[in-house]
Design an enzyme around this catalytic site. Sequence first.
Site, PDB file in Angstrom:
ATOM      1  N   CYS A 163      11.208  18.587  -3.996  1.00  0.00           N
ATOM      2  CA  CYS A 163      12.143  17.552  -4.454  1.00  0.00           C
ATOM      3  C   CYS A 163      13.234  17.217  -3.441  1.00  0.00           C
ATOM      4  O   CYS A 163      13.921  16.199  -3.579  1.00  0.00           O
ATOM      5  CB  CYS A 163      12.789  17.970  -5.768  1.00  0.00           C
ATOM      6  SG  CYS A 163      11.591  18.511  -7.002  1.00  0.00           S
ATOM      7  N   HIS A 298      22.282  16.979  -7.431  1.00  0.00           N
ATOM      8  CA  HIS A 298      20.841  16.972  -7.648  1.00  0.00           C
ATOM      9  C   HIS A 298      20.572  16.635  -9.120  1.00  0.00           C
ATOM     10  O   HIS A 298      19.749  15.766  -9.413  1.00  0.00           O
ATOM     11  CB  HIS A 298      20.262  18.333  -7.267  1.00  0.00           C
ATOM     12  CG  HIS A 298      18.772  18.401  -7.330  1.00  0.00           C
ATOM     13  ND1 HIS A 298      17.945  17.598  -6.576  1.00  0.00           N
ATOM     14  CD2 HIS A 298      17.944  19.175  -8.080  1.00  0.00           C
ATOM     15  CE1 HIS A 298      16.688  17.871  -6.828  1.00  0.00           C
ATOM     16  NE2 HIS A 298      16.649  18.831  -7.757  1.00  0.00           N
ATOM     17  N   HIS A 336      13.458  11.614 -12.467  1.00  0.00           N
ATOM     18  CA  HIS A 336      13.335  12.438 -11.265  1.00  0.00           C
ATOM     19  C   HIS A 336      12.244  11.840 -10.370  1.00  0.00           C
ATOM     20  O   HIS A 336      11.053  11.924 -10.672  1.00  0.00           O
ATOM     21  CB  HIS A 336      12.979  13.866 -11.670  1.00  0.00           C
ATOM     22  CG  HIS A 336      13.120  14.863 -10.555  1.00  0.00           C
ATOM     23  ND1 HIS A 336      13.290  14.510  -9.237  1.00  0.00           N
ATOM     24  CD2 HIS A 336      13.115  16.235 -10.564  1.00  0.00           C
ATOM     25  CE1 HIS A 336      13.382  15.580  -8.489  1.00  0.00           C
ATOM     26  NE2 HIS A 336      13.285  16.652  -9.269  1.00  0.00           N
TER      27      HIS A 336
END
Length: 995
Positions: A163, A298, A336
């Site tokens: 990620c 994040h 995401h």
Amino acid sequence: MGDIAVVGIDCAFPGAAGVRAYWDLLMSGGAGIGPVPRGRWEARDFPAVGDSGGFVDDVDVFDSDFFSVTPREAAAMDPHHRLLLPCAWRALEDSGRAPGELAGTETGVFVGVMGGEWGRLTMSDLTRVTPLLGSGSSAGMAANRISYHFDFTGPSLAVDTACSSSLVAVHLAANSLLAQECDTALAGGVNIVLSPSLGLVYGQLGLAAADGRCKPFSADADGIGRSDGVGLVVLRRLEDALADGQRVYAVLRSSAVSQDGRSNGMIAPNRWSQERVLRAAYRRAGVTPDQVAFVEAHGTGTVLGDAIECAALGSVHGVPRDTPCAIGSVKGNLGHTEGAAGIAGFIKTALALHHRIVPASLYADRENSRLRLGERGLRLLKSPTRLPRGRNTAGVSSFGMGGTNVHAVLGSAPRSPKATPVRARAATEAVGVFTVSADTPEALRRNLAAQADAIAARPKGGAAALCWSSNRIKTGLPHRFAVTARDTGELVARLRRAVTLRTPVSPDAAVTTDRPWGRPVVAFLFTGQGSEFPGMTAGLYRESPAYRRHLDEADEALAAHLGASVRDVILGGEDPAHRPVAVQPALFAVGVALARTLASVGVTPAAVLGHSLGEYAAAVTAGALDMDEAARLVVLRARLTAGLPPGAGMLAVAAGAGELAPALAGEPDVVAAALNGPADTVLAGPLDALARIAGELAGLGIRAGELPTAHAFHSPLMAPVAAGLRAADVRCARPALPVASARFGRMLRDEPLDARYWAGQIEEPVLFDDALAALVRDLAPTHLIEIGPRPQLTGIAVRGGRVGGAELLHPAPGPEATARDLAETAGALYRCGVDPLWEELYVPEDRVVEPLAPYVFSSAQRYWDRLPAPAPAGTAPAVSQPPAGTAPTASQPPAAERRAGPEAATGAGPGDPVLLAVVEAVTEVGGYAPERVVREARFHEDLGFDSVMIMQLKNRVEARLPRVGEVSVQRLLPALRSVGSLAEFLDGVIMARSA
């Protein structure tokens, strides 16, 4: 760490196609979450994954023609690659540069991409594996494909740290720039949710949100919602960006990367590692945590992840400070985006610093009290917050599932220096040339419409800066548009008018071309005496800094010999005839200044031709005389002419020399002084004799008119002037350009332009018609540009039939001429293939980069995740059919979108079996429809063939044409210019074998 400028951005995220749409989504507090699109998978088959997420619209659309990718290769490419290519183009445009300008440079490409799902989906069936699928399924090719298609030679690499991939890519790009490995870098990431597999993993780990929505730092947070996304930024060293006048969104002041190491689990976050990467980034940036106004976290919306991140952020930022540090996460808006998550946050932060406002955090109204944000010196923004004036600092975090963490520190862009005050303009705005280029006529029309809509939405005002920006950004593609404008209202009207034309090249062009296949051949025609008038070129002098500079230089050179300035004669309202000694120098100054102005704009002639006095300016332009020497000769010529006795003149007659022979036989003192065309002759001699001839011709119905001169140029009456010139010491050089001599009526060979030449030139007839015929015959010019204060020679050339299909241009066509005429000349040549030096058309204050609408790619072609089976040799390719519910695969563009060659091209017919075999082989290898593969289609530029495809083509051609036998690649390569050239080569091989 040195400062890195963010100069260009492009992105596409759920509910936000483009940078402006992305910012609007953030500022409105919107969310791009929706149901799983048809064609991805059937949600009912995977209930554990859920039926919603963040999906980019039309991810199957790809303008394969634009990037010269065959339909078969496009269908085999990972969709991530297809999203990245247009994103890279638009990001480079947004940086204020035409992407083609960077071809061959050491531009770097750094792309974050997570996993290799496309390869797993497509390579598992071994019976369908092809070379195209092999290269198309590699995640590592994501960056390489950009470098290949854009011809970049700098570092090119794909990054997979899960990620955090895309923000690590930014970190690596910045370090590459600082190490001088590249001067420009594209950095970012891409993610497409191709299957539910990773969603199943998240569900089994207890990390999947039930409703497919990330809710960062919210009491309702229950996990991750997966999303598509692509984003790229263009990075440059700050000093380079400022030197090139590029807009700077924000400055990357530092970044740091770390790893969790052996912690409490391979995929679990680590608070201490996150703290270390934050402190390292701030230390490198030279800032303290209390100076950080906000952090784009994040923030995945998982219970454990949010808790650990907030603890780390509080430990670092929770120092005594006046106001808490604002935090947020764009995942609340988008979901995401995995491999693109870091670049999504990076772009959000850069835009926030650019606009000086931080968007609100979605779900901030139900803050998770267990995170103890207030105690830790943190806060969620419930509404957009204005940043204070001056320099602001922000942080961006991105954490990888495997433990690779990265934090970037961004700062506000430096304030631009105060612009130089704009000089006063009389009554109108400065003129500019607005340019647009595209890969097909239909694409040009599409992009003209987009530009018109975007400019219409702007406040009304001058158009010069927009034009200058378009010259930097919207050039380089084969189909070109150019139009002049002074204000945005005029520009929008002319753009919209062009959209309605059959061929949208210019709304005012009488003759248009679909595509400039070669560089124009330009010839300059220099006007002689008789074209002068009061105030000639005054409007151009007032509006064009380039012309003003060159005319002042010519005036200075003449003043050294004349003892006075001719500028007032040129620009003032006084009739030049009242100062006869200044007339010839004034015309010479105008001719030289116009030619040098065009040269400074990048318009250089392939040959020159001067008429009478115009030969002096032509000689300077050709490099045969320098400015000072020519100025001395022109002043000498003018003074010697002024000393002649009165009583002579010239008569223009609409007849050829043959028709005039009887009249001239009766007046031996009158001669044919200029043979301009079959029905264009100028006579010279005593005034009384000319009057008698004029009366005789009138009786015959032949039109004649007295020219405004007191001398009989190019006749024996000029002998005293010729004698004075013959005695001059002339320093001349061999011309650097071909010169068509109006004295000899042909192209110059080795004759020097010395004193003897100029002496003979003033007393011998002007053989303009013969000289122009020689120039057209030898050089076949595409454009004839007349250099003088008003058109004369172009009209003569048209009447004489000497144009030869050339376009006629004039940068100063008469008393009303302004900088618009010079700009129109540059625009006309640009449309036909010249790449002008646009800066010379604009004052420095107008050389400011203005944002323009990004390139609009074709949406006619669609590709998705099912491939056609490889076609056996000898059969036409089957167009792949998508499974039920998916978008169509490799659909062919409409005829207007095809760019395989000129419209007049024809395909193979039944009477040409060799060409037919080649066309069938090309359609198999490339996956094209047969009608697309025309004779003139070029293998690389138009059909996108590479070396692998060439080998496949060779095998298929040999199978179809057994009489050819086996042909080596070395023999084949020279013939691979086009489909037609290959067919001709193979036909020759068959004939040779038959013999």
